[in-house]
Scaffold this active site. Structure first.
Site, short mmCIF file in Angstrom:
data_model
loop_
_atom_site.label_atom_id
_atom_site.label_comp_id
_atom_site.label_asym_id
_atom_site.label_seq_id
_atom_site.Cartn_x
_atom_site.Cartn_y
_atom_site.Cartn_z
N GLU A 1 -1.84 5.16 -0.43
CA GLU A 1 -0.84 4.28 -1.01
C GLU A 1 -0.91 4.29 -2.54
OE1 GLU A 1 1.57 1.49 0.61
OE2 GLU A 1 1.58 3.59 1.26
N ASP A 2 -2.12 4.25 -3.06
CA ASP A 2 -2.29 3.94 -4.48
C ASP A 2 -2.77 5.10 -5.34
OD1 ASP A 2 -1.58 1.38 -3.74
OD2 ASP A 2 -3.65 0.73 -3.45
#
Ligand code: MN
Length: 574
Positions: A76-77
């Site tokens: 996600e990051d």
């Protein structure tokens, strides 16, 4: 919180060397991926995956899950993709990480109706119970650092925690986690009530605690004299939020809550629990109706213990909870307790314990969850048992805003549209699933985001009845089509004979008022039939010629306003 905490826990649990190596590799990968990133709290980002992994280690989950916890925010990051994870760590860990990423898209926005759907959907999308546990402890750490987020976000996340995550933890039997999640969410969701509770509790709580500590040695002595060996005796303080909910039932009167702090005593077996109950009742009189045998009759989520409240030493009421070590572990760790590693011999052996649960009276999916829990007895069945596939007949999809909609299996975008709103169904022209156009008879799958395209003057087609699956959609389409047919008949030149049936409470002047309604609308009553007028309830049947629906609808509305008319229905005569 640093990496050594995690590894020292893993080592004390006598994990296999491969598991330790896997955790080290996952940590190195995640630490490198998140390097330079900070949490809103200012901490380095890696603190969060580490905290998540530590919780799962404490719940004694397997090495794959602990690795997945370390990696869970990597896709996600950071620039890394799920393929990178797959290449480095294999299919299973990649599957777990991907599951967490999918669940991140679920949002709860406080629609009461969809909370239960969302909980079910959560499980259906997760596909594997380890992913659910990972998300629960992920949320726990996020809740612990919620104070660093902007207020609107705090409120939404806290509400979601209270309505979705805590109930899930409860149903999986993880009482401690449920209590922690609720207590963390409480001040954000109900700030005033929380403040009131904390200030009210101040004196009471320390007083109760001191009392329990005073009588503890007394009780211990008694069990020794009666030769009932106990493993542990400790004070248990009630969680704030569950105390608050209890107070709501007791006029907010804190003196009526006797289990603010309870005495919990752990024994070797159930027999000793019952003997202990006898000993305590022999010493102090029990309060009637507060003896609860959750050993013979466990709570729906599997909770087992023996509770009693007695008029204790110094004449004060006190609650006792007796349970075995096994029951204690189950109550704290729930579903996770069933696959806890056996600590003996340092080998990986899954506990072959059968949870015992109460039957009857609960939601089917909880029953299915339970059936499913029973299934894993052999390590070879273990992985199979983790699959969540008990929502056989339902699917769960999302609106573009993230609300969960619960539909029968095989449901199409048209079913979805009608479950949103009748008008959305009636004017649907097409659908997008996860952003791509699909046919309107497309079979929706779990977790898909569905968007309905509408056009003002579109109408449902009879063909839709061939493929829709939900009763709601069938009913609404049929009723639309019936209306359309009637309209076609009403509109052709000469008009149609309509029969109106009125359920009336007869009175003098009623017939006059009814005929006035028709006169004002310039409609001729052709035929009026009344049933037996001696009865106070009667029907009045009126036949009249109508040339359009507007006239018919106006007459219906006006008739309903006439004093004495209870119900109006109509049909077209052929
Ligand atoms: Mn996370």
């Amino acid at each position: 919180m640093n990496v050594n905490t995690l590894f020292s826990v893993l080592e004390t649990q006598s994990r296999r060397a491969e598991e330790l190596a896997l955790a080290k590799k996952a940590y190195a990968f995640a630490e490198n991926a998140h390097r330079g990133q900070k949490r809103k709290s200012g901490d380095p980002y890696i603190v969060h995956p580490l905290a998540t992994a530590l919780q799962l280690a404490n719940l004694r989950l397997d090495g794959q899950t602990i690795a997945a916890a370390l990696l869970h925010d990597v896709c996600e990051d950071t620039p890394h993709t799920i393929l990178d994870v797959k290449k480095q760590f294999g299919d299973e860990i990649a599957f777990l990480v991907a599951g967490v990423t999918k669940l991140d898209k679920l949002r709860y926005r406080g629609v009461e109706r969809s909370a239960e759907s969302l909980r079910k959907m959560f499980l259906a999308i997760a596909e594997d119970i380890r992913i659910v546990l990972l998300k629960l402890v992920d949320r726990l750490h996020n809740m612990e650092t919620l104070g660093f987020l902007p207020p609107e976000k705090q409120k939404r996340i806290a509400l979601e925690t209270l309505e979705i995550y805590a109930p899930l933890a409860y149903r999986l039997g993880i009482g401690e986690l449920k209590g922690q999640l609720e207590d963390l969410a409480f001040p954000y969701v109900h700030p005033k009530e929380h403040e009131w509770l904390v200030s009210t509790l101040k004196g009471h709580f320390s007083d109760r605690h001191a009392y329990i500590e005073r009588i503890k040695p007394l009780i211990a002595e008694e069990f020794i004299r009666e030769r009932i060996p106990f493993l542990d005796i400790h004070a248990r303080a009630k969680h704030h939020y569950s105390l608050y909910k209890k107070l709501l039932k007791y006029d907010m009167d804190i003196t009526k809550v006797f289990d603010l702090v309870a005495l919990r005593i752990v024994f070797n077996d159930a027999e000793q629990c019952y003997s202990a109950l006898g000993v305590i009742h022999n010493l102090w009189k029990p309060v009637p109706f507060l003896i609860k045998d959750y050993i013979a009759l466990p709570k729906p989520n599997g909770y087992r213990s023996l509770h009693t409240t007695v008029f204790g030493p110094e004449g004060r009421m006190v609650e006792f909870q007796f349970r075995t070590k096994e029951m204690h572990q189950e109550a704290e760790n729930g579903i996770a307790a069933h696959w806890a590693y056996s600590e003996q011999k340092g080998t990986q052996v899954y506990a072959k314990r059968l949870p015992s649960f109460a039957p009857k009276r609960e939601l089917i999916w909880i029953q299915q969850l339970r059936e499913w829990q029973k299934n894993f007895q052999k390590p070879s069945e273990f992985l199979d048992a983790l699959k969540i596939d008990f929502f056989k007949n339902r699917i769960f999809v999302l609106t573009p805003k993230g609300d969960a909609i619960d539909l029968p299996e095989g449901a199409t975008p048209i079913d979805f549209a009608y479950s949103i709103h009748t008008d959305v169904g009636n004017t649907a022209t097409g659908a997008k699933v996860n952003g791509k156009m699909v046919p309107i008879d497309y079979a929706l799958k779990n977790g898909e985001i569905v968007e309905i395209l509408i056009q003002k003057n579109r109408k449902p087609s009879a063909d839709w009845l061939q493929f829709v699956k939900s009763g709601e959609a069938k009913r609404k389409i049929s009723s639309f089509l019936k209306k359309k047919q009637e309209d076609a008949r009403l509109q052709h030149g000469k008009g149609e004979m309509v029969e109106l049936r009125l359920a009336v409470k007869d009175r003098i002047g009623l017939l006059r008022d009814v005929s006035q309604v028709f006169t004002r609308q310039k409609i001729n009553m052709k035929n009026v039939i009344t049933t037996d007028a001696s009865q106070s309830w009667a029907s009045l049947i009126i036949q009249a010629l109508f040339k359009n629906r507007t006239d018919l609808e106006k007459i219906m509305v006006r008739l309903k306003k006439v004093n004495g008319i209870e119900q109006v229905s109509y049909k077209l005569l052929s």
